[in-house]
Write an enzyme that holds these catalytic residues in place. Structure first.
Site, mmCIF file in Angstrom:
data_model
loop_
_atom_site.group_PDB
_atom_site.id
_atom_site.type_symbol
_atom_site.label_atom_id
_atom_site.label_comp_id
_atom_site.label_asym_id
_atom_site.label_seq_id
_atom_site.Cartn_x
_atom_site.Cartn_y
_atom_site.Cartn_z
ATOM 1 N N LYS A 181 10.397 0.143 13.694
ATOM 2 C CA LYS A 181 10.895 0.268 12.313
ATOM 3 C C LYS A 181 12.030 1.294 12.257
ATOM 4 C CE LYS A 181 6.483 -0.537 9.950
ATOM 5 N NZ LYS A 181 5.452 0.045 9.096
ATOM 6 N N GLY A 223 -4.583 -1.704 5.406
ATOM 7 C CA GLY A 223 -3.856 -2.879 4.918
ATOM 8 C C GLY A 223 -4.521 -4.183 5.338
ATOM 9 N N ARG A 224 -4.905 -4.264 6.611
ATOM 10 C CA ARG A 224 -5.475 -5.527 7.115
ATOM 11 C C ARG A 224 -6.924 -5.717 6.696
ATOM 12 N NH1 ARG A 224 -3.813 -1.909 10.799
ATOM 13 N NH2 ARG A 224 -5.354 -0.951 12.167
ATOM 14 N N GLU A 248 -3.625 -5.793 15.481
ATOM 15 C CA GLU A 248 -3.145 -4.505 14.964
ATOM 16 C C GLU A 248 -4.276 -3.476 15.020
ATOM 17 O OE1 GLU A 248 -1.666 -3.739 10.756
ATOM 18 O OE2 GLU A 248 0.244 -3.936 11.789
ATOM 19 N N GLU A 250 10.651 -4.600 4.264
ATOM 20 C CA GLU A 250 10.753 -6.008 3.852
ATOM 21 C C GLU A 250 10.436 -6.154 2.367
ATOM 22 O OE1 GLU A 250 9.225 -4.829 6.509
ATOM 23 O OE2 GLU A 250 9.309 -6.221 8.207
ATOM 24 N N LYS A 271 0.837 -1.198 0.000
ATOM 25 C CA LYS A 271 0.000 0.000 0.000
ATOM 26 C C LYS A 271 0.873 1.248 0.000
ATOM 27 C CE LYS A 271 -3.395 2.276 2.864
ATOM 28 N NZ LYS A 271 -4.180 2.253 4.089
ATOM 29 N N HIS A 307 -3.198 -32.398 20.235
ATOM 30 C CA HIS A 307 -2.025 -33.179 20.646
ATOM 31 C C HIS A 307 -0.863 -32.262 21.014
ATOM 32 C CE1 HIS A 307 -4.066 -36.820 19.333
ATOM 33 N NE2 HIS A 307 -4.577 -36.032 18.404
HETATM 34 O O1 F6P Z 1 3.886 -2.341 9.651
HETATM 35 C C1 F6P Z 1 2.540 -2.545 9.654
HETATM 36 C C2 F6P Z 1 1.937 -2.369 8.295
HETATM 37 O O2 F6P Z 1 1.848 -1.023 8.007
HETATM 38 C C3 F6P Z 1 0.595 -3.058 8.194
HETATM 39 O O3 F6P Z 1 -0.421 -2.300 8.708
HETATM 40 C C4 F6P Z 1 0.508 -3.301 6.727
HETATM 41 O O4 F6P Z 1 -0.464 -4.246 6.408
HETATM 42 C C5 F6P Z 1 1.909 -3.773 6.442
HETATM 43 O O5 F6P Z 1 2.722 -2.979 7.270
HETATM 44 C C6 F6P Z 1 2.359 -3.673 5.007
HETATM 45 O O6 F6P Z 1 2.248 -2.359 4.549
HETATM 46 P P1 F6P Z 1 2.348 -2.008 3.013
HETATM 47 O O7 F6P Z 1 1.204 -2.656 2.300
HETATM 48 O O8 F6P Z 1 2.283 -0.516 2.951
HETATM 49 O O9 F6P Z 1 3.657 -2.532 2.491
#
Ligand code: F6P
Length: 547
Positions: free
Chosen positions: A510, A265-266, A351, A210, A204, A382
């Site tokens: 972060k 995002g979620r 979150e 990452e 987004k 289990h």
């Molecule tokens: O670090 C949390 C977050 O902002 C989430 O809310 C989001 O889903 C995720 O990182 C990934 O964000 P993006 O879609 O901007 O890469």
């Protein structure tokens, strides 16, 4: 902005009073033969069995009154129109518009968001069909065989859940590259033919570390394997609100699918972020997912609060946590297909509602958010069920069982259902020490030995659980299940008075991570304040070295 404090409502002490007078769950079950009917809620693609919750109709009535006092009736309508629920970021919250029927009108800041969504869906359909039919070709002219979604959090968990739940693809294989741990890329890339792989950069913000690092690694990998820079566009598409950043990565406009800041995002699995679903399982499967979410949206918006699946699920878990004192919530899908559901719900719930201040900035006065965990049954039986049955930590559980599992192994499904029902019954009723002792004595044990043995075998029970009986694992049912939980989170957030749509808590880590990374790479730790972190940097550099 004034926000209601639920603990200041006269209903709050009334609820605690109910908790003091209520008998055990076993006694509640014994007292009402019709309890299942009294606490069953029918919602799209599912029924919710709330009869094994430790509540009664007076508790339910007061919880519904609490929701009304929090303004839930108006709020749920606002979730379908222009709103500014995300106050700390001054953003609208409109994931419901992603599933709105074409032709409906939702104006936000001068834009009809439904038209924007319909345009994006048409582009998603064209893109997914061109890949699936082989019209879209890689650099050497061959059709795409593998798709890799590069994204994390909400840009990963929803599509991963749905793709996994739908089983083998009818198109390209779909893979997910989320973690910055190089192990993920190192394991995945050698399995792929670079000339036949399409990478989706799903982000987004287009700024998530990452995703950026993984995308750069993949681009370098493609170039090393002979894909020319000019042909990268045949191997990358991106989904983002940040079109300039995506363009800077080298992608032409035609390779970019839009996303909007009014989709958290979620809450984005039904947006363009769902592209891996359309690529792997067909655009029709994605549309069917939207049909299911829409059906649950309408149920949430229109059903009376006292017969409303998401509302009652939210209320009963709020009751468990804030009044009965449960400390965590186990999500236990009795369906291999829903193995990723707990992971998905962890982000959605924790979150969203892991917040310590209300929307007006004042501190909350009760526990918010829920520590959620879980895994599929029967595997969990289990592993951690021993603690659930005889440990001392209070919890609530949510079982999910599809009635039609979508395979023909009927005996397996009977066993699976039997164990699901058995666990819910034992959670509720437990097993009293006296009855165990009597049983052992009847088998010939002395009273003394039987008493000692019974203390180890008795279980307290009284653990509340919900059973979600899902019609099946069709995309519509998955969509309804997802929307059920989205709206559950919304309801709880409204009652707690918090903003369920920001996530400032993840930011500090972060920023600090970047500072530490720079020190690890350069050896210059002047910017590091914490002495332990400095020692760790020195150790890491000595053992792992730098570039
Ligand atoms: O670090 C949390 C977050 O902002 C989430 O809310 C989001 O889903 C995720 O990182 C990934 O964000 P993006 O879609 O901007 O890469």
């Amino acid at each position: 902005m004034t926000v209601l404090d639920p603990t200041a409502s006269p209903l709050w002490p009334a609820l605690h009073e109910h908790a003091r007078r209520l008998p055990s769950l076993a006694d509640l079950l014994d007292a009402d033969e019709q309890r299942y009917e009294h606490f069953r809620v029918v919602a799209p693609r599912m029924q919710l069995d709330l009869s094994r919750q430790r509540w009664d109709s007076d508790v339910r009535r007061d919880l519904v009154a609490l929701a009304e006092a929090a303004g839930l009736d108006a709020a749920r309508t606002q979730l379908f129109t222009a709103n500014r629920f995300n106050v700390s970021e001054n953003r609208a919250v409109l994931h419901t518009a992603l599933r709105a029927p074409a032709g409906e009108r939702i104006d936000l800041d001068g834009m009809d968001v439904v038209i924007a969504v319909q345009d994006a869906l048409a582009r998603m359909r064209d893109l997914s069909e061109s890949v699936r039919t082989g019209t879209w070709r890689g650099a050497t002219g061959r059709a795409i065989r593998d798709v890799v979604n590069i994204g994390i959090g909400g840009s990963f968990l929803g599509p991963a859940l749905v793709c996994d739940a739908l089983g083998p693809t009818s198109g390209p294989q779909v893979h997910f590259l989320a973690n910055i741990d190089g192990e993920e890329a190192a394991r995945l890339l050698p399995r792929l033919d670079p000339t036949r792989t399409l990478f989706i950069i799903a982000s987004k913000s287009f700024g998530t570390l990452e995703t950026q690092v993984n995308a750069r690694t993949v681009r370098a990998w493609l170039l090393e394997r002979g894909i020319a820079t000019k042909d990268l566009r045949r191997h990358f598409v991106a989904i983002s609100t940040n079109i300039p950043a995506a363009a800077e990565f080298g992608l032409p406009e035609a390779n970019l699918l839009p996303l909007w800041d009014w989709v958290g995002g979620r809450y984005s699995v039904t947006s363009t972020i769902g592209l891996p679903i359309a690529l792997g399982h067909g655009f029709r499967a994605f549309e069917r997912l939207l049909v299911g979410t829409r059906a649950m949206d309408e149920h949430f918006r229109d059903a009376p609060l006292s017969a409303n699946g998401p509302v009652l699920l939210a209320l009963v878990e709020l009751w468990n946590q804030n009044v009965l004192g449960t400390e965590s919530h186990a999500v236990l899908p009795y369906a291999r297909a829903l193995e990723l559901l707990p992971d998905y719900l962890q982000q959605l719930e924790m979150e969203s509602n892991g917040k310590g201040v209300r929307r007006d900035g004042t501190p909350v006065t009760t526990r918010t958010g829920t520590i959620l965990w879980g895994n599929v049954g029967t595997n969990g039986q289990h592993a951690y069920h021993q603690l659930l049955h005889q440990g001392t930590a209070p919890f609530s559980a949510e079982f999910i069982l599809p009635l039609d599992p979508g395979h023909a192994l009927a005996e397996h499904h009977r066993w699976l259902a039997a164990h699901c029902f058995a666990q819910a019954e034992v959670f509720a009723r437990g097993r009293g020490q006296a009855s165990v002792q009597a049983e052992l004595q009847a088998k010939g044990m002395t009273p003394h030995a039987a008493r000692a043995a019974a203390s180890h075998r008795a279980m307290p029970g009284n653990h509340p659980s919900t059973l979600v009986l899902l019609d099946d694992l069709a995309p519509e049912s998955l969509g309804a299940l997802i929307a059920l939980h989205e709206h559950k989170v919304f309801v709880q957030g409204m009652i707690w008075g918090i903003n369920s749509f920001d996530q400032w808590g993840v930011e500090l880590g972060k920023v600090l991570g970047t500072t530490i990374h720079d020190a690890l790479a350069s050896g210059d730790d002047a910017a590091i304040r914490d002495t332990i972190t400095r020692d760790l940097i020195a150790l890491f550099r000595a053992r792992a070295g730098s570039d």
